[in-house]
Motif scaffolding. Structure first.
Motif, mmCIF file in Angstrom:
data_model
loop_
_atom_site.group_PDB
_atom_site.id
_atom_site.type_symbol
_atom_site.label_atom_id
_atom_site.label_comp_id
_atom_site.label_asym_id
_atom_site.label_seq_id
_atom_site.Cartn_x
_atom_site.Cartn_y
_atom_site.Cartn_z
ATOM 1 N N LEU A 1 0.860 -1.182 0.000
ATOM 2 C CA LEU A 1 0.000 0.000 0.000
ATOM 3 C C LEU A 1 0.895 1.230 0.000
ATOM 4 N N TYR A 2 0.709 2.107 -0.986
ATOM 5 C CA TYR A 2 1.550 3.291 -1.046
ATOM 6 C C TYR A 2 0.706 4.533 -1.301
ATOM 7 N N GLY A 3 1.244 5.680 -0.901
ATOM 8 C CA GLY A 3 0.545 6.945 -1.078
ATOM 9 C C GLY A 3 1.130 8.001 -0.167
ATOM 10 N N GLU A 4 0.657 9.224 -0.342
ATOM 11 C CA GLU A 4 1.137 10.338 0.467
ATOM 12 C C GLU A 4 0.805 10.111 1.947
ATOM 13 N N PRO A 5 1.558 10.732 2.858
ATOM 14 C CA PRO A 5 1.242 10.609 4.287
ATOM 15 C C PRO A 5 -0.180 11.082 4.580
ATOM 16 N N GLY A 6 -0.873 10.333 5.416
ATOM 17 C CA GLY A 6 -2.200 10.747 5.859
ATOM 18 C C GLY A 6 -3.340 10.392 4.933
ATOM 19 N N THR A 7 -3.076 9.631 3.869
ATOM 20 C CA THR A 7 -4.149 9.304 2.943
ATOM 21 C C THR A 7 -5.040 8.173 3.442
ATOM 22 N N GLY A 8 -4.554 7.385 4.391
ATOM 23 C CA GLY A 8 -5.403 6.344 4.966
ATOM 24 C C GLY A 8 -4.872 4.934 4.804
ATOM 25 N N LYS A 9 -3.564 4.778 4.589
ATOM 26 C CA LYS A 9 -3.004 3.428 4.447
ATOM 27 C C LYS A 9 -3.203 2.619 5.727
ATOM 28 N N THR A 10 -2.894 3.224 6.858
ATOM 29 C CA THR A 10 -3.071 2.522 8.134
ATOM 30 C C THR A 10 -4.546 2.247 8.393
ATOM 31 N N HIS A 11 -5.413 3.165 7.979
ATOM 32 C CA HIS A 11 -6.857 2.964 8.132
ATOM 33 C C HIS A 11 -7.309 1.746 7.330
ATOM 34 N N VAL A 12 -6.770 1.593 6.118
ATOM 35 C CA VAL A 12 -7.097 0.417 5.292
ATOM 36 C C VAL A 12 -6.632 -0.862 5.983
ATOM 37 N N VAL A 13 -5.435 -0.808 6.569
ATOM 38 C CA VAL A 13 -4.921 -1.966 7.303
ATOM 39 C C VAL A 13 -5.867 -2.331 8.452
ATOM 40 N N HIS A 14 -6.306 -1.327 9.196
ATOM 41 C CA HIS A 14 -7.240 -1.579 10.302
ATOM 42 C C HIS A 14 -8.528 -2.226 9.794
ATOM 43 N N TYR A 15 -8.995 -1.780 8.639
ATOM 44 C CA TYR A 15 -10.228 -2.336 8.067
ATOM 45 C C TYR A 15 -10.031 -3.810 7.713
ATOM 46 N N ILE A 16 -8.891 -4.118 7.086
ATOM 47 C CA ILE A 16 -8.606 -5.510 6.715
ATOM 48 C C ILE A 16 -8.541 -6.390 7.955
ATOM 49 N N VAL A 17 -7.802 -5.915 8.960
ATOM 50 C CA VAL A 17 -7.639 -6.689 10.196
ATOM 51 C C VAL A 17 -8.993 -6.927 10.868
ATOM 52 N N ALA A 18 -9.830 -5.886 10.896
ATOM 53 C CA ALA A 18 -11.138 -6.009 11.550
ATOM 54 C C ALA A 18 -12.031 -7.022 10.844
ATOM 55 N N ASN A 19 -11.830 -7.220 9.551
ATOM 56 C CA ASN A 19 -12.667 -8.136 8.797
ATOM 57 C C ASN A 19 -12.060 -9.527 8.644
ATOM 58 N N LEU A 20 -10.913 -9.753 9.277
ATOM 59 C CA LEU A 20 -10.307 -11.086 9.323
ATOM 60 C C LEU A 20 -10.028 -11.445 10.784
ATOM 61 N N PRO A 21 -11.082 -11.541 11.601
ATOM 62 C CA PRO A 21 -10.886 -11.753 13.039
ATOM 63 C C PRO A 21 -10.238 -13.077 13.395
ATOM 64 N N GLU A 22 -10.273 -14.050 12.474
ATOM 65 C CA GLU A 22 -9.657 -15.339 12.779
ATOM 66 C C GLU A 22 -8.142 -15.307 12.580
ATOM 67 N N HIS A 23 -7.614 -14.197 12.023
ATOM 68 C CA HIS A 23 -6.184 -14.048 11.810
ATOM 69 C C HIS A 23 -5.534 -13.300 12.972
ATOM 70 N N SER A 24 -4.368 -13.763 13.377
ATOM 71 C CA SER A 24 -3.547 -12.977 14.301
ATOM 72 C C SER A 24 -2.893 -11.857 13.501
ATOM 73 N N THR A 25 -2.517 -10.781 14.187
ATOM 74 C CA THR A 25 -1.910 -9.638 13.508
ATOM 75 C C THR A 25 -0.597 -9.270 14.184
ATOM 76 N N ILE A 26 0.437 -9.107 13.381
ATOM 77 C CA ILE A 26 1.741 -8.669 13.874
ATOM 78 C C ILE A 26 2.065 -7.344 13.195
ATOM 79 N N LEU A 27 2.304 -6.311 13.973
ATOM 80 C CA LEU A 27 2.632 -4.999 13.447
ATOM 81 C C LEU A 27 4.110 -4.724 13.677
ATOM 82 N N VAL A 28 4.834 -4.477 12.596
ATOM 83 C CA VAL A 28 6.262 -4.193 12.667
ATOM 84 C C VAL A 28 6.480 -2.739 12.267
ATOM 85 N N THR A 29 6.993 -1.942 13.196
ATOM 86 C CA THR A 29 7.267 -0.534 12.930
ATOM 87 C C THR A 29 8.779 -0.316 12.873
ATOM 88 N N ALA A 30 9.178 0.929 12.656
ATOM 89 C CA ALA A 30 10.575 1.251 12.366
ATOM 90 C C ALA A 30 11.549 0.678 13.390
#
Length: 236
Positions: free
Chosen positions: A14-43
């Motif tokens: 997922l790419y785009g300018e800062p603040g366009t909603g990439k993280t929001h899209v990630v949250h949406y995907i995670v919320a709709n796959l509740p049977e999946h565990s989620t690992i978030l890797v930051t800098a």
């Protein structure tokens, strides 16, 4: 896919300018796959890439999110230190070592797709799809103002002025503008009314603040990358 002998692994960039909603899209995907565990890797966690991939294998089915992947996945042409290139190689190797039976969805996000190593960004099996989350157009900005400002009452062309003046702004920027408009209406004792004059004042101030802030953000990010390379040189 597995019954047909195909890999269940999938990589999405997922790419785009800062603040366009990439993280929001990630949250949406995670919320709709509740049977999946989620690992978030930051800098700050990218130094332990092997451990995160090992954990993802244990927690399958799993969604692994690597935010700002350009910090570790920069093009080899832009890498001047051994540590940075080693981290890139570890990331590529870990992605390649996932078996065909792996049930792991890898989501990469970046604000700088052009700076990514092509072996990461375009090779099938690593990033199978590159999806742009663009800046909102006129219609989208109008809907964002209505969404974020649902409790406000835009008066006499105020909404149209806000949409026009916010061209080039991200969803996060519009959310902040709405917050400032609400704050101004409270201070002036007219809330929830938002006249056109308030829109002009708030956006004029915001526009004056944006340029130096964006320059500072780029300087900070460049400093992080350059410091990383300096550390490599010092260890040689």
């Amino acid at each position: 896919m597995k019954r047909l002998g195909q890999s269940g692994q999938k990589g999405i960039l997922l790419y785009g300018e800062p603040g366009t909603g990439k993280t929001h899209v990630v949250h949406y995907i995670v919320a709709n796959l509740p049977e999946h565990s989620t690992i978030l890797v930051t800098a700050e966690q990218m130094l332990d890439m092997e451990e995160h991939f090992a954990l993802a294998r244990v927690l399958q089915p799993c969604i692994m999110v690597i935010e700002d992947v350009d910090l570790v996945g920069r093009s080899r042409e832009d890498i001047s230190g051994q540590k940075a290139e080693s981290r890139l190689n570890r990331l590529l190797n870990e992605m390649d070592s996932l078996g065909t039976d792996a049930d792991i969805l890898i989501i990469l996000t970046t604000n700088r797709p052009k700076s990514l190593e092509q072996a990461l960004a375009t090779r099938s099996g690593r990033a199978d799809a590159a999806l742009e989350i663009p800046l909102p157009d006129d219609d989208c900005r109008e809907r964002l103002f209505k969404q974020y400002g649902h409790a406000l009452n835009f008066q006499g062309g105020a909404l149209a002025e806000a949409v026009f003046r916010s061209k080039g702004g991200s969803a996060a920027y519009i959310k902040e503008i709405v917050r400032r408009l609400a704050q101004r209406s409270i201070i002036r004792g007219v809330g929830p009314l938002v006249p056109r004059e308030d829109v002009e004042v708030v956006l004029s101030l915001a526009e004056a603040e944006r340029s130096p802030f964006e320059r500072h953000e780029e300087t900070v990010r460049r400093h992080i990358v350059e410091q990383d390379d300096e550390d490599d040189c010092g260890s040689c």
